[in-house]
Design an enzyme around this catalytic site. Structure first.
Site: not given
Length: 579
Positions: A115, A391, A409, A430, A462-463, A483-484
């Site tokens: 990340r 993403t 993403t 981000q 993050s999702s 898709g967030g």
């Protein structure tokens, strides 16, 4: 005339016979059949290896690596770099993500956290207006760029888990060729570049990367070459991750940051670290759900929702309004906890064991009524910032049973829209996904997650939710989605469709989806949902809103010694290939 009569007689005889007697089926149509004629949707089938991605070219790249004897990790590296060329809105060198890896040799699972991190010079004030509100423009500014993790993540995963049969340079060569020689633009890419032209051409380097020299856009059938990106890929192929974080690429990143008021400096790049973590694990109806730990909010939230759902007979109910209602209520409860507690565990203590505890889930399940809806406003919690939906996810299984579930993403579609001069590399946005209003005096807006407040060196929540489901300690389902915030609920429904409703992977992929994220108190449903179901859900107190499609799952199911794959039809040009 006699010949015609004979032919007609034979044809009539054959036709009558066919109608009178059922056609003999070539396969046993049991639940374990390879081809199930009672299914409406059918998966791609393979035996030795399979790749499922959101881009056909990248899928072909990955499958070729498997056919050359490469492992799932080897193919993942090749796919990730190929997507940076052919799916520029989400595939990336300038972003970050999460990978789950199952090693068949040792029967162990690993979570690879690459990340993005907050650079040392950025502060929450960079994202607030003078009157304390969130500055929308800042989300695509130079301020929003976090220290990228993709190159380091791919290199580290290859160093530790790669097969050793293919060199690093061999894995990057397909992406280099695609960038240098070009690839044929499809309708989707041509359309999205045209739609975002005004914004993307605000940056001269971005305009040069994605538009013709006369300023016009690429049309379907044109060849898009990205020579600056090819140069960067060659640097990384020769020098590994160090070429990105310490070499000429790093120098170009820092030069642009200094020129435009960004915050990533040479020390931020040199200090970036990939983290190899222990994945989250939880049982569900005899299967083991393997999820990503924080700062991914997906693993814990998906497990919490499944723990709640396990208390209801949803297999018996089928995909009825009762099942969808209970799912919506589980989503509300889990998302309230997600916003309050999930954060970068290096900065905040995250009560993962408590969030994923089955006894606690039983207590939450007991608060759900089958006839009425929980008032979301009465649930205590703090809200997380919504992420961009652009993403991308890929799933890969090799001949040895190794499996990769990877989601990465740029944040928004095309990230912050800024290409680093001379590199062809798009930057992520981000940093804006931190809760920049948390703890800031005078900041205005919804209650922000204090756990996800902006701090230097921190990774934003993050999702992204790569998932591997195990059966008998072997991969059974590999899935994930863009898709967030909707990622979490999309993936949960995929798992439920396969395990609870025993759908094949293509059937599971094609089912209509729902989404509730606690705040706002709305149950979003995809277009085409059954209207009678709408009414039944409304009678239970759900506030229905029909929205656009959700997610783009790329999934592989392993069963009876075969691989069954499906790419989501919700995004064009996605592809699953097996051999």
């Amino acid at each position: 005339m006699q010949i015609k009569t004979i032919i007609a007689s034979v044809f009539l005889s054959f036709t009558v016979h066919s109608i009178a007697k059922p056609i003999e089926q070539p396969y046993n149509l049991s639940q374990t059949s390879i081809a199930r004629y009672q299914d409406v949707f059918h998966p791609v089938i393979g035996q030795l290896g399979m790749v499922s991605t959101q881009n056909q070219i990248a899928t072909e790249v990955g499958l070729n690596i498997l056919k050359q004897g490469g492992s799932a990790i080897d193919a993942s590296v090749a796919v990730a770099f190929a997507l940076s060329v052919t799916l520029p809105r989400a595939g990336n060198l300038g972003g970050g993500g999460f990978m789950l890896y199952h090693s068949a040799d040792v029967a162990k699972n690993y979570a690879i956290d690459y990340r993005e991190t907050a650079p040392s010079g950025v502060t929450a004030q960079h994202f607030l207006t003078a009157d304390g509100k969130k500055d929308r423009v800042s989300a695509t500014s130079w301020h929003a760029a976090g220290v990228p993790g993709t190159v380091a993540g791919m290199y580290k995963s290859w160093q530790i888990f790669g097969s050793g049969k293919l060199t690093w340079k061999q894995l990057l060569q397909p992406a280099i060729d695609l960038a240098e020689q070009g690839f044929i633009v499809n309708y989707d890419l041509a359309q999205i570049l045209e739609t975002k032209k005004d914004w993307l051409t605000e940056s001269n380097s971005t305009a040069r990367s994605f538009y013709k020299s006369d300023g016009s856009g690429y049309r379907k059938g044109d060849v898009l070459k990205q020579l600056d990106l090819a140069w960067s890929l060659k640097q990384i192929a020769s020098g590994g991750a160090a070429a990105f974080y310490q070499g000429e690429i790093a120098e170009k990143i820092v030069a642009d940051m200094e020129k435009h008021g960004g915050h990533i400096d040479i020390q931020d790049l040199a200090n970036y670290q990939v983290k190899i973590k222990q994945p989250l694990n939880s049982g569900y109806h005899g299967y083991i759900i393997v999820g990503m730990p924080p700062p991914s909010s997906g693993g814990a939230t998906i497990i919490q929702m499944l723990n709640i759902l396990e208390n209801f007979p949803i297999r018996q109910w089928g995909r009825s309004s009762s099942t969808l209602h209970v799912m919506a209520e589980a989503m509300k409860l889990s998302f309230a906890d997600r916003g309050t507690y999930i954060a970068d565990p290096d900065f905040n203590e995250v009560p993962v064991n408590w969030l994923t505890d089955k006894q606690r889930a039983q207590g939450l399940a007991a608060t759900i009524s089958l006839d009425s809806s929980i008032n979301a406003a009465e649930l205590k919690g703090q809200r997380l910032i919504d992420e961009g939906p652009s993403t991308t996810h890929f799933s890969i299984v090799d001949r040895h049973g190794n499996a990769v579930s990877n989601t990465y993403t740029l944040g928004y579609s095309f990230g912050n829209g800024k290409v680093i001069e001379g590199t062809g590399i798009l930057l992520n946005n981000q940093i804006h996904t931190f809760s920049v209003r948390a703890g800031i005096e005078g900041a205005k807006g919804f209650i922000a997650s204090k756990a996800n407040k902006l701090e230097a060196g921190k990774r934003p929540v993050s999702s992204q939710s790569p998932i591997i489901v195990l059966k008998d300690n072997k991969p059974f389902l590999v899935t994930g989605s863009p898709g967030g915030s909707r990622i979490i609920n999309v993936v949960t429904q995929m798992i439920s469709n396969v395990i609870d409703h025993e759908m094949n992977i293509a059937e599971a992929t094609n089912q209509r989806r729902i989404h509730h994220q606690w705040i706002p108190d709305l149950l979003e449903v995809e277009p085409g949902f059954n209207r009678d179901t709408f009414e039944l859900l409304k009678q239970k107190g759900q506030k229905i809103k029909e929205t656009y499609t959700m997610g783009s799952t790329q999934s592989i199911l392993i069963k009876d010694g075969l691989l069954f794959g499906s790419s989501d039809p919700r995004r064009p040009n996605a592809s699953t290939l097996g051999y």
